[in-house]
Scaffold this motif. Structure first.
Motif, mmCIF file in Angstrom:
data_model
loop_
_atom_site.group_PDB
_atom_site.id
_atom_site.type_symbol
_atom_site.label_atom_id
_atom_site.label_comp_id
_atom_site.label_asym_id
_atom_site.label_seq_id
_atom_site.Cartn_x
_atom_site.Cartn_y
_atom_site.Cartn_z
ATOM 1 N N ARG A 199 -5.743 -2.979 4.615
ATOM 2 C CA ARG A 199 -6.119 -3.442 3.273
ATOM 3 C C ARG A 199 -4.950 -4.088 2.541
ATOM 4 O O ARG A 199 -5.118 -4.610 1.445
ATOM 5 C CB ARG A 199 -6.641 -2.276 2.429
ATOM 6 N N GLY A 200 -3.774 -3.996 3.105
ATOM 7 C CA GLY A 200 -2.603 -4.580 2.467
ATOM 8 C C GLY A 200 -2.000 -3.720 1.377
ATOM 9 O O GLY A 200 -1.206 -4.221 0.561
ATOM 10 N N LEU A 201 -2.326 -2.427 1.368
ATOM 11 C CA LEU A 201 -1.719 -1.549 0.378
ATOM 12 C C LEU A 201 -0.234 -1.401 0.698
ATOM 13 O O LEU A 201 0.167 -1.441 1.854
ATOM 14 C CB LEU A 201 -2.404 -0.175 0.381
ATOM 15 N N THR A 202 0.561 -1.248 -0.322
ATOM 16 C CA THR A 202 2.006 -1.117 -0.125
ATOM 17 C C THR A 202 2.497 0.313 -0.344
ATOM 18 O O THR A 202 3.640 0.630 -0.046
ATOM 19 C CB THR A 202 2.768 -2.055 -1.081
ATOM 20 N N ARG A 203 1.611 1.154 -0.856
ATOM 21 C CA ARG A 203 1.984 2.539 -1.151
ATOM 22 C C ARG A 203 0.732 3.403 -1.068
ATOM 23 O O ARG A 203 -0.342 3.002 -1.515
ATOM 24 C CB ARG A 203 2.589 2.604 -2.540
#
Length: 151
Positions: A102-106
């Motif tokens: 999903r491209g989450l960074t955290r």
């Protein structure tokens, strides 16, 4: 073990999750119990994965987004007769893989600070989570431990 997205209609999954919420409410004060009930888990934007061995429900976990690029792990639970089989590790791995897709960074989470939650904290530490302050709508609470992982 097979891990799939779930619609929370299987009575065995419902029973696992209801037991999860009931147990957490018996351990922590009401203001410190942040487990999502079935309605919360069925809300838009919440994805729930269930681990099964054949028809047997082994465990579950969920992912929701609390802000741009920031996911939260919720409702991690292993069935009592499936403990020490790597269920939680496998479900968490699936959740983290989806967060990356999903491209989450955290990704962050809240768990208890009581000794009961020590195995959960050890699992998250083994995956690289580190302690952080409250996030989202959480407040500082002596019954909570907040953890985060940069992806």
């Amino acid at each position: 073990m097979r891990i799939t997205l779930d619609d929370l209609t299987d009575p065995a999954v419902v029973a696992l999750l209801e037991g999860h919420v009931s147990q957490l409410r018996s351990i922590s004060p009401p203001e410190s119990t942040h487990a999502l009930d079935l309605d919360g888990l069925r809300a838009p934007g919440v994805s729930v994965w269930v681990a099964r061995d054949g028809e047997a429900v082994l465990g579950c976990g969920a992912l929701t987004e609390v802000g741009p690029g920031h996911g939260e792990v919720k409702s991690m639970r292993t069935a009592p007769d499936a403990r020490r089989r790597g269920v939680a590790r496998a479900v968490l791995g699936e959740i983290l893989a989806e967060a990356r897709r999903r491209g989450l960074t955290r990704v962050s989470l809240e768990t208890g600070s009581d000794d009961f939650f020590a195995p959960a904290r050890a699992l998250y530490a083994a995956h690289g989570f580190t302690e952080c302050g409250p996030f989202g709508s959480y407040r500082l609470d002596p019954h909570s431990t907040f953890l985060t992982l940069a992806l």
